[in-house]
Scaffold this motif. Structure first.
Motif, PDB file in Angstrom:
ATOM      1  N   ALA A   1     -90.730  69.591 -42.989  1.00 47.87           N
ATOM      2  CA  ALA A   1     -90.686  68.126 -42.974  1.00 47.87           C
ATOM      3  C   ALA A   1     -89.319  67.573 -43.363  1.00 47.87           C
ATOM      4  O   ALA A   1     -89.186  66.366 -43.572  1.00 47.87           O
ATOM      5  CB  ALA A   1     -91.746  67.571 -43.919  1.00 47.87           C
TER       6      ALA A   1
ATOM      7  N   ASN B   1     -94.669  60.335 -51.731  1.00 52.57           N
ATOM      8  CA  ASN B   1     -95.101  61.404 -50.832  1.00 52.57           C
ATOM      9  C   ASN B   1     -95.108  60.874 -49.406  1.00 52.57           C
ATOM     10  O   ASN B   1     -94.682  59.750 -49.149  1.00 52.57           O
ATOM     11  CB  ASN B   1     -96.473  61.967 -51.247  1.00 52.57           C
ATOM     12  CG  ASN B   1     -97.596  60.952 -51.123  1.00 52.57           C
ATOM     13  OD1 ASN B   1     -97.420  59.857 -50.582  1.00 52.57           O
ATOM     14  ND2 ASN B   1     -98.769  61.299 -51.630  1.00 52.57           N
ATOM     15  N   SER B   2     -95.609  61.670 -48.470  1.00 53.94           N
ATOM     16  CA  SER B   2     -95.596  61.264 -47.064  1.00 53.94           C
ATOM     17  C   SER B   2     -96.815  60.433 -46.683  1.00 53.94           C
ATOM     18  O   SER B   2     -96.867  59.900 -45.571  1.00 53.94           O
ATOM     19  CB  SER B   2     -95.531  62.504 -46.165  1.00 53.94           C
ATOM     20  OG  SER B   2     -96.680  63.331 -46.373  1.00 53.94           O
ATOM     21  N   ARG B   3     -97.780  60.294 -47.595  1.00 55.28           N
ATOM     22  CA  ARG B   3     -99.050  59.635 -47.243  1.00 55.28           C
ATOM     23  C   ARG B   3     -99.169  58.212 -47.766  1.00 55.28           C
ATOM     24  O   ARG B   3    -100.155  57.530 -47.487  1.00 55.28           O
ATOM     25  CB  ARG B   3    -100.223  60.488 -47.748  1.00 55.28           C
ATOM     26  CG  ARG B   3    -100.301  61.849 -47.059  1.00 55.28           C
ATOM     27  CD  ARG B   3    -101.437  62.699 -47.605  1.00 55.28           C
ATOM     28  NE  ARG B   3    -101.218  63.045 -49.005  1.00 55.28           N
ATOM     29  CZ  ARG B   3    -102.124  62.884 -49.964  1.00 55.28           C
ATOM     30  NH1 ARG B   3    -103.303  62.346 -49.696  1.00 55.28           N
ATOM     31  NH2 ARG B   3    -101.841  63.245 -51.208  1.00 55.28           N
TER      32      ARG B   3
ATOM     33  N   GLN C   1     -87.820  64.296 -42.067  1.00 53.26           N
ATOM     34  CA  GLN C   1     -88.452  63.034 -42.443  1.00 53.26           C
ATOM     35  C   GLN C   1     -87.827  62.414 -43.688  1.00 53.26           C
ATOM     36  O   GLN C   1     -88.159  61.287 -44.066  1.00 53.26           O
ATOM     37  CB  GLN C   1     -89.954  63.256 -42.669  1.00 53.26           C
ATOM     38  CG  GLN C   1     -90.700  63.740 -41.436  1.00 53.26           C
ATOM     39  CD  GLN C   1     -92.143  64.072 -41.730  1.00 53.26           C
ATOM     40  OE1 GLN C   1     -92.737  63.546 -42.676  1.00 53.26           O
ATOM     41  NE2 GLN C   1     -92.731  64.960 -40.940  1.00 53.26           N
TER      42      GLN C   1
END
Length: 255
Positions: free
Chosen positions: A72, A31-33, A75
């Protein structure tokens, strides 16, 4: 052992991770986190799953599913996804993603826009038109008389064949809707989008209308429940795709 990389650990991403593990695949989830935020999810998925960065998930996957909010898409790790078969589940909702003029005008489809960013990847639109709840409910082995079909679209025939192989392992047949330029045929509010997989289509339509009204009025909206699923045969899906009318942003109930 074949591995499915998944970038995006929301409802669709985690549901496909469970399906893949059940089909005997290893899963690398991102994920992005950061991988540390996926510890609980990976623990629930079991020993065939591990968490990683998006770049590592892209490198590890024999196929890679991208399931992130469209806003997003820039990204996504383009270099690591070059040469990969990438299944793009994205849908465009301007209320969530912000207005994108090229999509509002219909100059390109959602997946064509993502493909422009992932210039070296082999993009296949898939799993964007079915709810996460209906994926495990409707999955069936190859040869089952009640097997459900999903549409796919892409510009590379070999990539579409590879995506269809994966999707079959996950429990679904496929119908080729054509190149990415035709993927609008199963985007939001078309005849092939979510409703034909629901046992009570009218209830789903009503729930989405209430959701749209809540958005317009500023009331905190509640996403509609998918309800029980019903198999969608390939022949019926082909008919829906062939008769589809394009829904540009301004024409949609939920823009």
């Amino acid at each position: 052992m074949a591995t499915l990389g998944i970038i995006g650990a929301g409802a669709i991403g985690t549901t496909l991770a469970r399906q893949a593990i059940g089909a005997g695949l290893d899963v690398v989830l991102a994920n992005s986190r950061g991988p540390e935020t996926l510890a609980a999810t990976v623990a629930q998925l079991g020993p065939r799953a591990r968490a990683a960065t998006p770049e590592a998930a892209a490198r590890a996957g024999d196929w890679v599913v991208v399931s992130i909010p469209l806003a997003a898409y820039r990204q996504l790790p383009a270099a690591e996804l070059a040469g990969k078969v990438v299944l793009d589940t994205s849908n465009y909702y301007a209320t969530r993603d912000g207005h994108l003029p090229a999509l509002d005008s219909g100059d390109v489809t959602t997946s064509e826009l993502v493909q422009q960013h992932l210039a070296g990847a082999k993009l296949v639109k898939a799993f964007n038109n079915i709810s996460d709840h209906h994926i495990p409910a409707l999955a069936r082995p190859a040869g089952a008389v009640d097997r459900t079909a999903l549409p796919i679209a892409g510009d590379d025939p070999q990539a579409k064949a590879g995506a269809a192989e994966l999707i079959s392992r996950l429990g679904f047949g496929t119908v080729d809707a054509g190149p990415l330029a035709e993927s609008w045929r199963f985007e939001p509010e078309t005849d092939a989008y979510t409703v034909p997989y629901a046992a009570d289509p009218d209830a789903i339509r009503s729930a989405w209308a209430q959701f749209a009204e809540a958005l317009r009025s500023g009331t905190p909206p509640q996403l509609p429940a998918a309800g029980p699923g019903v198999p969608l045969p390939a022949a019926r899906l082909r008919t829906l795709l062939a008769g589809a009318s394009r829904k540009l942003t301004a024409d949609r109930v939920i823009a």
